[in-house]
Every structure is written in structure tokens, then in C-alpha cells.
Write an enzyme that holds these catalytic residues in place. Structure first.
Site, PDB file in Angstrom:
ATOM      1  N   CYS A  75       0.794  -1.309   0.008  1.00 13.17           N
ATOM      2  CA  CYS A  75      -0.065  -0.031  -0.065  1.00 13.17           C
ATOM      3  C   CYS A  75       0.825   1.143  -0.103  1.00 13.17           C
ATOM      4  O   CYS A  75       1.334   1.741   1.050  1.00 13.17           O
ATOM      5  CB  CYS A  75      -0.954  -0.178   1.217  1.00 13.17           C
ATOM      6  N   CYS A  95       0.136   3.774   2.561  1.00 14.85           N
ATOM      7  CA  CYS A  95       0.309   3.591   4.061  1.00 14.85           C
ATOM      8  C   CYS A  95       1.750   3.741   4.099  1.00 14.85           C
ATOM      9  O   CYS A  95       2.340   4.354   5.133  1.00 14.85           O
ATOM     10  CB  CYS A  95      -0.143   2.337   3.998  1.00 14.85           C
ATOM     11  N   ASP A  96       2.445   3.074   3.287  1.00 13.26           N
ATOM     12  CA  ASP A  96       3.868   2.682   3.567  1.00 13.26           C
ATOM     13  C   ASP A  96       4.941   3.614   2.965  1.00 13.26           C
ATOM     14  O   ASP A  96       6.029   3.565   3.176  1.00 13.26           O
ATOM     15  CB  ASP A  96       4.164   1.298   3.528  1.00 13.26           C
TER      16      ASP A  96
END
Ligand code: FAD
Length: 309
Positions: free
Chosen positions: A134, A137-138
Site C-alpha cells: 500500500c 500507507c507505507d
């Protein structure tokens, strides 16, 4: 029967359960695994108002919040078929793999999705240690580092463009001979100075030092193995909704996403859906939680308007 029967115990299902129970509705929740994808996540830094948490902590907090209320929670059970009510106001049935059938005047589907894996050595071993799925997200965890994106469709190319603004260098690997992403995305990608695009590049192995990813190997169009040194690999070869069991029961897209409107209503009156399993764009925890609340409030509206039959 339940007033609201929720299938799924990730962020969307948990949020729907809290909202439904707070309306005084008789609420049941079936989940194979409480917490959902959150349980596979290491650092979470974009759950607004919580600066930093991790998956197991957030998963436990979701469950504790639901357990504050009078919700029948049935875990370690998979739903295998939905039987929509014959007419509005009727009872919907959900068959579980155990053989049990549960009934609800409304049903909220929140079975989430899963990222397709490459299935190469090193991928599982280094998940959350350099292997990520993701970018929203990351991505920030890889600031100033070198990463690869596996996948040349829209999501892979979008991820590469996104990451190029954060990391030092992006190598995009596409298995086939050309990128499948929209032309505007490809043009944008090729305009970026810190991106290398490799086509006919089949990722065959993710390497590490036992703690973190250090590189990957791909088989090139020349049939030879090539190595790239890097610190992260984003796998972007598809997000698959967990909706195979719903085929034929309600309207899904060609990708298997449950078609919902702005109220989380599906093509079947009284059946609502929320989170990553639906057509709602951007698959994120805050969005799934918002969707769960929307679906529960829409189920409440339905229950007060449509007489039971
Ligand atoms: P899910 O979390 O997928 O939950 C689905 C639920 O349904 C689970 O309880 C599952 O067991 C259950 N279920 C599925 N099928 C059945 C069935 N047939 N019968 C019964 N139960 C079933 N998002 C962020 O916002 N921030 C992040 O930092 C972040 N990091 C991520 C890292 C990773 C590695 C991954 C994989 C995802 C990450 N995401 C992140 C995305 C986020 O986890 C999802 O958007 C979110 O969990 C979606 O919630 P959901 O409730 O829709 O589905």
C-alpha cells in the site's frame, strides 16, 4: 433474526457494528478473523488522531470497542452464500461454511479485500520488512530510499509516480512488453527523472539480509537474471475483493467489487456494503470506517421505513 447482520470484522464491519448497536438494533457480526487486513499491518500513521499505532493494537482496539456493546460476535466462521429476501422487508439469509444459516432484516457486507501476491521467494519472509502493498500507507517509510514497484497497470504506475516524490529512486517492473496503465499516467511516469521502467521484467526473487530487503532479481527479456539493489518492493498486481461467495446474489463489477451508492446501498434492498469490498474509491482504514458508519445508518433508515414482511 438480527435487525442488522454484519459479515466482516475489519474496520468497516467493526464501525458498522458500533453504529448499529448504538441505534438499539439487534446486531450480529460474523468474521473469519476480527481486525481483517489491519492485523497484517505493521506501522499505521494515517489513522487520523492516532499519530502512530500498529495493526494488532488497532485490531484489538476495534474489537474492544465493538464488545462495549451488545453485539453477537461470531468469529472463525466464513460466510459462503447470501440469500436475498424475496421482497423488501423480508429476511435475508446468510449461510456459513459450518452449515448454519443466519437471518437479518438488513445485511451489511464488509468482507474486505486482499492484495494479490507475486508468489516469489522472499515475499512472505520480508512482508512489512521491505515488501509492501500500500503506497499511501507505507510510502513515507521509504523516504530517501530505493524501491521497486512490481506491476505496470494503473495502480502500479500510480504507485511509482506517488513514490517518486518521496523516495530516492523507483524501478518499475512490468512482466509484459508494455505498460497497461492509462496513457496520461505513462506520460507522467516517463517524465520523472528518478524512475527507471523495465518491461519484460519478471520478478523472480526478493532478497534480504535476514532483517530487511536488500534487493530483487528479475528475469529479463534476454532470458538472463538481473539484480537490483534496493530497500523496498511495492507489489501492485491487483487488489482482490473477498466477494466470490456473493456472485449471482447482487451486483458486482467485473473486478468483483460490490456496487454501492453514496449510502452504501447495494442492488438488493436491505443489503448494504462498506469498505474495501465495495466500489468506494481509495482502500484505507479511515475510509472503511466511514463506510461502515454510513452503511449502518442507511440500514437504520431502511428499518424505520420498510415494514417487516
Ligand atoms: P478488511 O480489513 O479486509 O476486513 C475484512 C473482514 O471480513 C475480516 O474480518 C475478514 O476475516 C472478514 N471476511 C472476509 N471474507 C469473509 C467471509 N466469507 N466470511 C466471513 N468473514 C469474512 N490502510 C490505512 O489506512 N493505513 C495503513 O497504514 C494501511 N496499511 C496496510 C498495510 C497492509 C499490509 C495492508 C494489507 C493493508 C493496509 N491498509 C492500510 C489498508 C486497510 O487495511 C484496509 O483498507 C482496511 O482494512 C479495509 O477494511 P475492511 O473492513 O473493508 O476490510
Amino acid at each position: 433474526p438480527f435487525d442488522v447482520l454484519i459479515i466482516g470484522g475489519g474496520p468497516a464491519g467493526a464501525s458498522a457494528a458500533v453504529y448499529a448497536a448504538r441505534k438499539g438494533l439487534r446486531t450480529g457480526l460474523v468474521a473469519e478473523r476480527f481486525g481483517g487486513q489491519v492485523m497484517d499491518t505493521e506501522g499505521i500513521e494515517n489513522f487520523i488522531s492516532v499519530k502512530e499505532t500498529d495493526g494488532p493494537k488497532l485490531g484489538a482496539a476495534l474489537e474492544a470497542h465493538v464488545r462495549q456493546y451488545d453485539v453477537d460476535i461470531i468469529t472463525s466462521q466464513r460466510a459462503k452464500e447470501l440469500f436475498p429476501a424475496a421482497r423488501p422487508g423480508g429476511l435475508h439469509g446468510v449461510a456459513l461454511e459450518s452449515g448454519a444459516i443466519l437471518h437479518g432484516r438488513t445485511v451489511i457486507l464488509a468482507t474486505g479485500a486482499h492484495w494479490r501476491h507475486l508468489g516469489v521467494p522472499g515475499e512472505e519472509e520480508y512482508r512489512n520488512k521491505g515488501v509492501a502493498y500500500c503506497p499511501h500507507c507505507d510510502g513515507p517509510f521509504y523516504k530517501g530510499k530505493r524501491v521497486a514497484v512490481a506491476g505496470g497497470g494503473n495502480s502500479g504506475v500510480e504507485a511509482a509516480i506517488d513514490l517518486a516524490g518521496i523516495v530516492a529512486h523507483v524501478t518499475l517492473l512490468q512482466r509484459g512488453s508494455h505498460l497497461k496503465a492509462d496513457k496520461v499516467l505513462q506520460d507522467k511516469l516517463y517524465s520523472l527523472p528518478n524512475v527507471t521502467v523495465l518491461t519484460e521484467a519478471l520478478t523472480t526473487r526478493i532478497e534480504g539480509n535476514g532483517k530487511n530487503v536488500t534487493g530483487l532479481t528479475y528475469r529479463g527479456g534476454d532470458g538472463a537474471d538481473h539484480h537490483v539493489d534496493l530497500e523496498g518492493v511495492f507489489v501492485q498486481i491487483g487488489l482482490l475483493p473477498n466477494t466470490g461467495w456473493l456472485k449471482g446474489a447482487l451486483k458486482l463489477t467485473d473486478f468483483g467489487e460490490i456496487v454501492v451508492d453514496s449510502h452504501g446501498a447495494t442492488s438488493v434492498p436491505g443489503v448494504f456494503a462498506a469498505g474495501d469490498a465495495t466500489t468506494t474509491p481509495y482502500k484505507q482504514i479511515v475510509i472503511a470506517i466511514g463506510g461502515g458508519a454510513t452503511a449502518a445508518l442507511a440500514a437504520f433508515d431502511y428499518l424505520i421505513r420498510v415494514p417487516a414482511t
